[in-house]
Scaffold this motif. Sequence first.
Motif, mmCIF file in Angstrom:
data_model
loop_
_atom_site.group_PDB
_atom_site.id
_atom_site.type_symbol
_atom_site.label_atom_id
_atom_site.label_comp_id
_atom_site.label_asym_id
_atom_site.label_seq_id
_atom_site.Cartn_x
_atom_site.Cartn_y
_atom_site.Cartn_z
ATOM 1 N N UNK A 1 0.820 -1.213 0.000
ATOM 2 C CA UNK A 1 0.000 0.000 0.000
ATOM 3 C C UNK A 1 0.857 1.267 0.000
ATOM 4 N N UNK A 2 0.268 2.328 -0.391
ATOM 5 C CA UNK A 2 0.955 3.615 -0.496
ATOM 6 C C UNK A 2 1.550 4.048 0.848
ATOM 7 N N UNK A 3 0.815 3.814 1.933
ATOM 8 C CA UNK A 3 1.299 4.218 3.258
ATOM 9 C C UNK A 3 2.628 3.547 3.600
ATOM 10 N N UNK A 4 2.763 2.299 3.215
ATOM 11 C CA UNK A 4 3.990 1.552 3.504
ATOM 12 C C UNK A 4 5.168 2.135 2.727
ATOM 13 N N UNK A 5 4.944 2.451 1.466
ATOM 14 C CA UNK A 5 6.017 2.997 0.623
ATOM 15 C C UNK A 5 6.488 4.339 1.151
ATOM 16 N N UNK A 6 5.556 5.246 1.451
ATOM 17 C CA UNK A 6 5.970 6.578 1.912
ATOM 18 C C UNK A 6 6.625 6.510 3.290
ATOM 19 N N UNK A 7 6.189 5.585 4.118
ATOM 20 C CA UNK A 7 6.839 5.417 5.427
ATOM 21 C C UNK A 7 8.264 4.903 5.243
ATOM 22 N N UNK A 8 8.423 3.929 4.364
ATOM 23 C CA UNK A 8 9.743 3.347 4.111
ATOM 24 C C UNK A 8 10.694 4.370 3.497
ATOM 25 N N UNK A 9 10.187 5.184 2.561
ATOM 26 C CA UNK A 9 11.023 6.175 1.888
ATOM 27 C C UNK A 9 11.139 7.478 2.674
ATOM 28 N N UNK A 10 10.375 7.581 3.769
ATOM 29 C CA UNK A 10 10.375 8.786 4.606
ATOM 30 C C UNK A 10 10.070 10.039 3.776
ATOM 31 N N UNK A 78 -2.384 2.278 -10.821
ATOM 32 C CA UNK A 78 -3.319 1.163 -11.026
ATOM 33 C C UNK A 78 -2.974 -0.038 -10.160
ATOM 34 N N UNK A 79 -1.716 -0.223 -9.844
ATOM 35 C CA UNK A 79 -1.283 -1.378 -9.057
ATOM 36 C C UNK A 79 -1.526 -1.203 -7.559
ATOM 37 N N UNK A 80 -1.846 0.000 -7.131
ATOM 38 C CA UNK A 80 -2.100 0.213 -5.700
ATOM 39 C C UNK A 80 -3.316 -0.595 -5.266
ATOM 40 N N UNK A 81 -3.241 -1.219 -4.094
ATOM 41 C CA UNK A 81 -4.379 -2.020 -3.640
ATOM 42 C C UNK A 81 -5.621 -1.183 -3.339
ATOM 43 N N UNK A 82 -5.424 0.090 -3.048
ATOM 44 C CA UNK A 82 -6.538 0.992 -2.793
ATOM 45 C C UNK A 82 -6.273 2.282 -3.570
ATOM 46 N N UNK A 83 -7.294 2.861 -4.189
ATOM 47 C CA UNK A 83 -7.080 4.094 -4.956
ATOM 48 C C UNK A 83 -6.543 5.228 -4.071
ATOM 49 N N UNK A 85 -7.668 8.245 -4.013
ATOM 50 C CA UNK A 85 -8.898 8.745 -3.403
ATOM 51 C C UNK A 85 -9.651 7.505 -2.916
ATOM 52 N N UNK A 86 -9.432 7.147 -1.662
ATOM 53 C CA UNK A 86 -9.959 5.894 -1.122
ATOM 54 C C UNK A 86 -11.486 5.879 -1.144
ATOM 55 N N UNK A 87 -12.025 4.671 -1.084
ATOM 56 C CA UNK A 87 -13.476 4.512 -1.070
ATOM 57 C C UNK A 87 -14.081 5.212 0.146
ATOM 58 N N UNK A 88 -13.381 5.183 1.251
ATOM 59 C CA UNK A 88 -13.882 5.821 2.472
ATOM 60 C C UNK A 88 -13.955 7.345 2.320
ATOM 61 N N UNK A 89 -13.044 7.919 1.541
ATOM 62 C CA UNK A 89 -13.012 9.376 1.360
ATOM 63 C C UNK A 89 -13.851 9.856 0.180
ATOM 64 N N UNK A 90 -14.361 8.935 -0.619
ATOM 65 C CA UNK A 90 -15.081 9.306 -1.829
ATOM 66 C C UNK A 90 -16.291 10.211 -1.563
ATOM 67 N N UNK A 91 -17.137 9.948 -0.555
ATOM 68 C CA UNK A 91 -18.260 10.862 -0.281
ATOM 69 C C UNK A 91 -17.794 12.286 0.040
ATOM 70 N N UNK A 92 -16.703 12.406 0.808
ATOM 71 C CA UNK A 92 -16.163 13.736 1.120
ATOM 72 C C UNK A 92 -15.660 14.426 -0.145
ATOM 73 N N UNK A 93 -15.033 13.668 -1.019
ATOM 74 C CA UNK A 93 -14.539 14.202 -2.278
ATOM 75 C C UNK A 93 -15.705 14.722 -3.129
ATOM 76 N N UNK A 94 -16.777 13.958 -3.234
ATOM 77 C CA UNK A 94 -17.950 14.386 -3.995
ATOM 78 C C UNK A 94 -18.591 15.622 -3.383
ATOM 79 N N UNK A 95 -18.671 15.647 -2.061
ATOM 80 C CA UNK A 95 -19.260 16.816 -1.383
ATOM 81 C C UNK A 95 -18.457 18.078 -1.671
ATOM 82 N N UNK A 96 -17.148 17.954 -1.707
ATOM 83 C CA UNK A 96 -16.282 19.099 -2.008
ATOM 84 C C UNK A 96 -16.515 19.592 -3.429
ATOM 85 N N UNK A 97 -16.694 18.679 -4.357
ATOM 86 C CA UNK A 97 -16.937 19.058 -5.749
ATOM 87 C C UNK A 97 -18.271 19.774 -5.926
#
Length: 99
Positions: A1-10, A78-83, A85-97
Amino acid sequence: PLEVVVRKEKTAVPHIVSRCIREIECRGLRTDGLYRHTHAADSAAVERLLNCPSADSHTNLQTEPISVLCAVLLRYFRALPEPVFTHALFPDFLATLQE
């Protein structure tokens, strides 16, 4: 996941992403169909860049065609296991738009 990569790369953004974007901004913004024509990219070059260690700043992206760099970004996201803009954040993203 993206969180792991950014944590590893600091870093907040994975190195491969920031380096590709920087190079695309320098050389490719006037390229027609920048992200639509990635099918023409050399798949061996794309794989090589995706599989090299992200922290390897010695890889010279200046010699790579813009289509390869765009293909690397598309395949990376595309290879990320989660987009991004995560599914959990999608409603907030739509509301902002809609505001």
